[in-house]
Design a protein around this motif. Structure first.
Motif, PDB file in Angstrom:
ATOM      1  N   VAL A  81      12.430  29.900  -7.607  1.00  0.00           N
ATOM      2  CA  VAL A  81      10.939  30.183  -7.306  1.00  0.00           C
ATOM      3  C   VAL A  81      10.190  31.436  -7.852  1.00  0.00           C
ATOM      4  N   ILE A  82      11.078  32.461  -8.165  1.00  0.00           N
ATOM      5  CA  ILE A  82      10.948  33.734  -8.707  1.00  0.00           C
ATOM      6  C   ILE A  82      10.424  33.419 -10.098  1.00  0.00           C
ATOM      7  N   LEU A  83      11.067  32.649 -10.662  1.00  0.00           N
ATOM      8  CA  LEU A  83      10.975  32.055 -12.108  1.00  0.00           C
ATOM      9  C   LEU A  83       9.403  31.817 -12.423  1.00  0.00           C
ATOM     10  N   PHE A  84       9.143  30.700 -11.547  1.00  0.00           N
ATOM     11  CA  PHE A  84       7.665  30.060 -11.877  1.00  0.00           C
ATOM     12  C   PHE A  84       6.627  30.998 -11.291  1.00  0.00           C
ATOM     13  N   VAL A  85       6.896  31.681 -10.097  1.00  0.00           N
ATOM     14  CA  VAL A  85       5.868  32.643  -9.671  1.00  0.00           C
ATOM     15  C   VAL A  85       5.523  33.437 -10.720  1.00  0.00           C
ATOM     16  N   SER A  86       6.346  34.555 -11.453  1.00  0.00           N
ATOM     17  CA  SER A  86       6.231  35.398 -12.332  1.00  0.00           C
ATOM     18  C   SER A  86       5.725  34.697 -13.607  1.00  0.00           C
ATOM     19  N   GLY A  87       6.031  33.393 -14.106  1.00  0.00           N
ATOM     20  CA  GLY A  87       5.719  32.759 -15.043  1.00  0.00           C
ATOM     21  C   GLY A  87       3.969  32.510 -14.855  1.00  0.00           C
ATOM     22  N   MET A  88       3.715  32.079 -13.858  1.00  0.00           N
ATOM     23  CA  MET A  88       2.335  31.695 -13.366  1.00  0.00           C
ATOM     24  C   MET A  88       1.413  33.105 -13.567  1.00  0.00           C
ATOM     25  N   ALA A  89       2.040  34.212 -13.067  1.00  0.00           N
ATOM     26  CA  ALA A  89       1.221  35.325 -12.970  1.00  0.00           C
ATOM     27  C   ALA A  89       0.866  35.837 -14.518  1.00  0.00           C
ATOM     28  N   VAL A  90       1.960  35.580 -15.562  1.00  0.00           N
ATOM     29  CA  VAL A  90       1.586  36.089 -16.999  1.00  0.00           C
ATOM     30  C   VAL A  90       0.555  35.078 -17.584  1.00  0.00           C
ATOM     31  N   VAL A  91       0.771  33.740 -17.280  1.00  0.00           N
ATOM     32  CA  VAL A  91      -0.294  32.691 -17.907  1.00  0.00           C
ATOM     33  C   VAL A  91      -1.488  33.047 -17.238  1.00  0.00           C
ATOM     34  N   THR A  92      -1.799  33.176 -15.943  1.00  0.00           N
ATOM     35  CA  THR A  92      -2.937  33.526 -15.290  1.00  0.00           C
ATOM     36  C   THR A  92      -3.619  34.765 -15.848  1.00  0.00           C
TER      37      THR A  92
END
Length: 493
Positions: A81-92
C-alpha cells in the motif's frame, strides 16, 4: 540509514511541508514537494525490497519497545500500500503544475503543495504504524489536509463540499475514536499486536462487540461505503483536478487497508465472520453499493461526478473480496486497491486534461473533443477498458480473481450480479466515448488544442500500467496474494 527507513518515510514529507510555505515561491514549493515525494517513493521501494528479502520490519520510535512505545510495522501488505500511495503522489506532482495554475490562485499554490505533503504524511503514517491511536492521529492529519485541499477548488461549491466532508468525516472519526477507547479500556494497550493477544474473541465482554461496531461504521464513512458515501461525489467533483487525482487514487484505499487490519490483525476473521455475520452484511452492502452507485454514474453529466459514483461502486468490489474470507477473495480485494488506484487516478488525469483545454468537466460540453484532442480521448478509452474489466487490463485481473473466489464459495447469484454490474460500467464509460468520438463538435471544441505534454506524459504513464499489470501480475496480484497469505496466517501487527 536503512534501519531508520520506516520513520524517514513519514518524516520526509512532514518536514518538507512547512518548507513549501516558508520559501514563498510556488515554483520552488513545487520542486520541494516533488523531490520529497520522489524520496518517499524511493524509501517505499527500499522497504518493499527489504520486506521481500528479510520479512517484517519493526521500528520502535525513540527506542521505546512496544507496548510502552509506538511501533512502526512494515509487512507485505503495508509495503504494498505504501508503494502505490507514494507512487501516486509522485505522478500527481509531475502532472500538477499546469492544472494547478489553471485552477488554484497563485497566492494559494504554496499552501496547496504544503497541504498535499501533509496529506501524503497522514496516509503513509496510517499504513506504517502499529499503534491503534496513531492510526487515528494520522487519519485526522490526512483528513484535515483533504478538507483544505478540496476547499481550494475554483467554484464556490468547493468550500461547501469540503464542509460536508468535514462534518461526515468528523462523525466517522468520532466513531473510530470511541471504538479505540473501548478497546483500550478492555486491554490497557494501544499496540495492535498487544490488543490482539489480550482480547477474548470467543467468550469476551459485550464491550468488544460495541467497539467493533463503532470502528466498522467509522471506517465505512471514511471508505465511502454505500449508503455512507454522500460526502464523496461533491468532494471529488469540486476539488481541483490534481487533488481529485490523488485523493481518488489513495484516500479510500488506505481506509480499506485500515479495515482489513481491524478484521484480520485485531478482531480476527473467526469472530467477525463466524461468530458474527459481518461477511453477509459486507456482501449485501457491497452489492447494493455496486448497483446503486453504477446506476447513479450512468445519469451524470459532470464527468468528475460520474467517476466519483464509479469509485463508490469499486469500493464495493473490494469489500466483496474481503467478505469472501478466503485466500482468493482477499487477494482480489487487495489487488483491486492497487488496480483501482491506477485506473481511477489515470481517468481523473484525463478529465484534468480536458478541463484545462475545454474549460469544463460537463460531458455535454465535450462533444466531438476526440477529434481535436485525440491523445487525451484515447487515454480515456484505455482507462475505461480497465474500469470495465476487459481482458489484458488490470481491472480484469481484479474481477477475475473476485469471480473465482465467489465461485469457489458456490455463491452463483453473486457471480451473476457481478457480471451484470460490469455491463453498467460499460454503459457509463461508453457514454463518454460516444460523446468524444461520435458527436458533432461545437465551435468552442473546434478551437481547442491537445493537452499539454507535461500532463499527457504522466497520464499515459499511469494508464500504461493498466495494461502492464493486466498482463504481468508478479508485482500486483503476486504481492497481493503474499499479503493475503500472511493475513490469513493470523494477527500480523
Amino acid at each position: 540509514m536503512e534501519p531508520n527507513l520506516p520513520v524517514l518515510l513519514i518524516v520526509l514529507p512532514m518536514v518538507a511541508a512547512p518548507l513549501c510555505v516558508l520559501v514563498g515561491n510556488r515554483y520552488v514549493a513545487h520542486v520541494i514537494a516533488l523531490m520529497a515525494s520522489i524520496g518517499t517513493f524511493a524509501i517505499a521501494m527500499m522497504l518493499m525490497a527489504q520486506v521481500i528479502n528479510t520479512g517484517v520490519i519493526r521500528y520502535d520510535i525513540g527506542g521505546w519497545e512496544p507496548p510502552y512505545g509506538i511501533e512502526y510495522v512494515i509487512d507485505s501488505l503495508s509495503a504494498f500500500v505504501i508503494l502505490f500511495v507514494s507512487g501516486m503522489a509522485v505522478v500527481t506532482l509531475v502532472y500538477a503544475p499546469d492544472s494547478v495554475d489553471s485552477e488554484i490562485p497563485k497566492s494559494k499554490q504554496t499552501l496547496f503543495y504544503a497541504t498535499f505533503l501533509l496529506c501524503v504524511t497522514g496516509l503513509l503514517g496510517m499504513v506504517a504504524t502499529g499503534d491503534l491511536f496513531n492510526v487515528f492521529v494520522f487519519l485526522e492529519i490526512s483528513s484535515l489536509s483533504s478538507y483544505a485541499l478540496i476547499s481550494l477548488g475554483r467554484t464556490r461549491r468547493a468550500p461547501l463540499a469540503a464542509l460536508q466532508y468535514l462534518i461526515l468525516g468528523s462523525i466517522g472519526a468520532t466513531f473510530i475514536l470511541i471504538g479505540i477507547g473501548l478497546l483500550y479500556q478492555m486491554t490497557g494497550t494501544l499496540n495492535m499486536a498487544d490488543i490482539a493477544s489480550r482480547i477474548d474473541t470467543t467468550d469476551g465482554p459485550r464491550t468488544m462487540l460495541v467497539a467493533l461496531a463503532f470502528l466498522t461504521i467509522g471506517l465505512y464513512v471514511k471508505m465511502a461505503v454505500f449508503p455512507l458515501h454522500t460526502w464523496l461525489p461533491n468532494a471529488y467533483t469540486y476539488a481541483p483536478s490534481a487533488v481529485t487525482i490523488f485523493i481518488a487514487a489513495t484516500a479510500t484505499k488506505v481506509s480499506v487497508y485500515a479495515f482489513i487490519r481491524l478484521i484480520y490483525g485485531i478482531i480476527t476473521p473467526e469472530f467477525a465472520f463466524d461468530i458474527l455475520p459481518l461477511d453477509s452484511a459486507l456482501r449485501v452492502l457491497a452489492l447494493v453499493g455496486i448497483f446503486a452507485a453504477s446506476m447513479a454514474a450512468i445519469f451524470q453529466d459532470n464527468v468528475k461526478r460520474l467517476l466519483a459514483y464509479s469509485s463508490v461502486a469499486q469500493i464495493g468490489y473490494m469489500l466483496l473480496g474481503i467478505s469472501m474470507n478466503s485466500q482468493t477473495g482477499l487477494t482480489a480485494g487487495i489487488v483491486h486497491m492497487f488496480n483501482h488506484a491506477i485506473i481511477k487516478g489515470g481517468l481523473f488525469m484525463v478529465v484534468g486534461c480536458f478541463a484545462i483545454r475545454l474549460g469544463s468537466v460537463q460531458l455535454s460540453e465535450w462533444k466531438g473533443a476526440g477529434r481535436v484532442m485525440p491523445w487525451t480521448a484515447f487515454a480515456w478509452a484505455i482507462g475505461g477498458l480497465g474500469l470495465i474489466g476487459v481482458p489484458m487490463t488490470a481491472g480484469f485481473i481484479s474481477k477475475w480473481l473476485l469471480l473465482t473466489a465467489v465461485l469457489e464459495s458456490n455463491r452463483w447469484p453473486v457471480a451473476v450480479l457481478m457480471l451484470i454490474s460490469s455491463l453498467l460500467a460499460l454503459i457509463y464509460v461508453w457514454r463518454v466515448v460516444e460523446t468524444l468520438y461520435f458527436a458533432e463538435p461545437s465551435e468552442r471544441v473546434k478551437q481547442a488544442t491537445e493537452a499539454p505534454l507535461q500532463m499527457l506524459v504522466p497520464t499515459y504513464f499511469v494508464l500504461s500500467l493498466v495494461i502492464v499489470f493486466g498482463v504481468w501480475t508478479t508485482y500486483s496480484a503476486g504481492l497481493a496474494a503474499e499479503a493475503a497469505t500472511m493475513l490469513l496466517g493470523g494477527p500480523t501487527q
